[in-house]
Design a protein around this motif. Structure first.
Motif: not given
Length: 418
Positions: A118-142
């Motif tokens: 992904x480029x900055x500002x792109x998105x990923x789709x995750x079926x919910x409910x999902x592990x909240x720990x995904x957030x920092x690995x996806x939204x912070x540095x990438x």
């Protein structure tokens, strides 16, 4: 006003800090706390401790103390992982060491893959409910957005997977910027496996829109042996990649990447070693290697190699399954006796249950879980998993604990559930 952290990190902390606070032990001397809020499997620690010690004693040498020269991680560990995956995940095409890149844990696998795709500002789709720990690995540095595909109900989340994904994709503000999907199979927090048909339809969906499919298979082989109806055995995405009986190609194999680590099945979170398996995309493997280069300790590599190469591995997995099953039976006996709604688990470390049976608001839910805390039982509140906003009182309950611990937890829970 002085700002203590960057704007970039502040957004991530805003989502994570409330969850950390919710999982903190209760204050005061009322009880020794039983922590059922984590994702730690401690059921085979006794055997693993001896195996880890033996691995270091038998394989530590002067070369181990040097930097790892190989691109992608220690060759011995990757070879052992390839053998493990070929033996237990039934891939349609044989996995080789060259298909595998080591990272310092599964979280970094996810981050490196998202950063590569992904480029900055792109998105990923995750079926919910999902592990909240995904957030920092996806939204912070990438700096990538998460779009949650929330099913209409918890009970039918697997049956509604593709229809929910399609509706969420079509409703997205900029669907053309969705570049990948993350599928957790077996599911966290439900401990259920997707059916083969569901996986095939999911792969077709990703192919239709050109999405990378990241299959998080951390909880595979932690099998709960029950006689409950509608069970689906774990099927790895690797096994569906190029089945000769298919009349059509499900997905471009270069779009499929599997994530695995020793943290959940074997309870080796402290080793910090995970892997990305990408059989048909050398560019992704190279990118992940660059982003995670030299992050895995030599000691972790030789320890995991010894465990996965051990002739006792199959027996170890059998014992692990037996112990999870015994703990599961202990909790479900309580839930059935008190008419507590829960999702039958198949593979994983948890039960997802509506412990607060009559709770109708977030305020009531907070009070209920606080009462559990004061009784000395910590669980992971369901509201933190991006689930249904109209459902209250649900929790992810860790069952990968010794039977004696499960029995004591059940006693305490019985005092709080009415």
């Amino acid at each position: 006003m002085t700002r203590n952290v960057s704007t970039r990190i502040a957004g991530g902390l805003q989502g994570i800090l409330p969850r950390l606070a919710d999982a903190s032990p209760p204050k005061g001397p009322s009880h020794d706390t039983i922590d059922l809020s984590s994702a730690e499997n401690i059921l085979i620690r006794d055997q693993l401790q001896d195996m880890c010690k033996a691995a270091i004693q038998n394989h530590l040498n002067s070369d181990t103390l040097s930097e790892l020269p190989s691109f992608g991680g220690d060759v011995g560990a990757r070879t052992a992982l390839a053998s493990f995956l070929n033996n237990y995940f039934r891939p349609a095409s044989t996995v080789s060491a060259d298909h595998i890149v080591l990272t310092a844990g599964a979280g970094l696998c996810i981050e490196a893959l998202i950063h590569s795709i992904c480029d900055e500002g792109d998105s990923v789709i995750i079926p919910g409910p999902h592990w909240f720990g995904f957030q920092p690995y996806i939204t912070l540095r990438p700096k990538v957005n998460i779009i949650t595909a929330t099913p209409p109900t918890y009970a039918r989340h697997g049956d509604d997977l593709v229809s929910t994904l399609r509706a969420t994709y079509n409703d997205a503000e900029t669907p053309e910027r969705i570049k990948a999907m993350i599928l957790c199979n077996p599911h966290n927090p439900f401990s259920q496996c997707y059916t083969e048909q569901g996986l095939r339809e999911c792969m077709k969906f990703c192919q239709e829109f050109g999405l990378h499919l990241i299959s998080d298979e951390l909880y595979a082989l932690a099998t709960i042996k029950t006689t409950e109806n509608q069970r689906s055995e774990f099927i790895s995405t690797l096994s569906l990649m190029s089945n000769a009986s298919d009349a059509e190609t499900l997905i471009d194999p270069s779009l499929v990447h599997v994530v695995w680590s020793a943290s959940k099945l074997l309870g080796l979170s402290g080793l910090r070693i995970g892997c990305v398996v990408s059989q048909s995309n050398p560019e992704i493997r190279a990118a992940v290697s660059l982003l995670t280069y030299l992050n895995v300790s030599s000691l972790s590599a030789i320890t995991l190699t010894a465990i996965l190469s051990s002739p006792d591995l199959s027996q170890l997995l059998y014992v692990n399954s037996q112990r999870i099953t015994a703990s599961y039976a202990c909790f479900t006996k309580l839930f059935r006796g008190l008419n507590v709604e829960f999702l039958p688990a198949q593979e994983g470390l948890f039960i997802f249950a509506k412990l607060g049976k009559s709770i109708m608001s977030i305020e009531e839910e907070i009070a209920f879980f606080e009462n559990l805390r004061q009784r000395g039982v910590l669980v992971s509140a369901g509201r933190f998993y991006s689930g249904l906003s109209t459902e209250f009182g649900w929790a992810r309950v860790l069952i990968a604990v010794p039977l004696a611990t499960a029995e004591e937890a059940v006693k305490r829970l019985s005092l709080c559930i009415s």
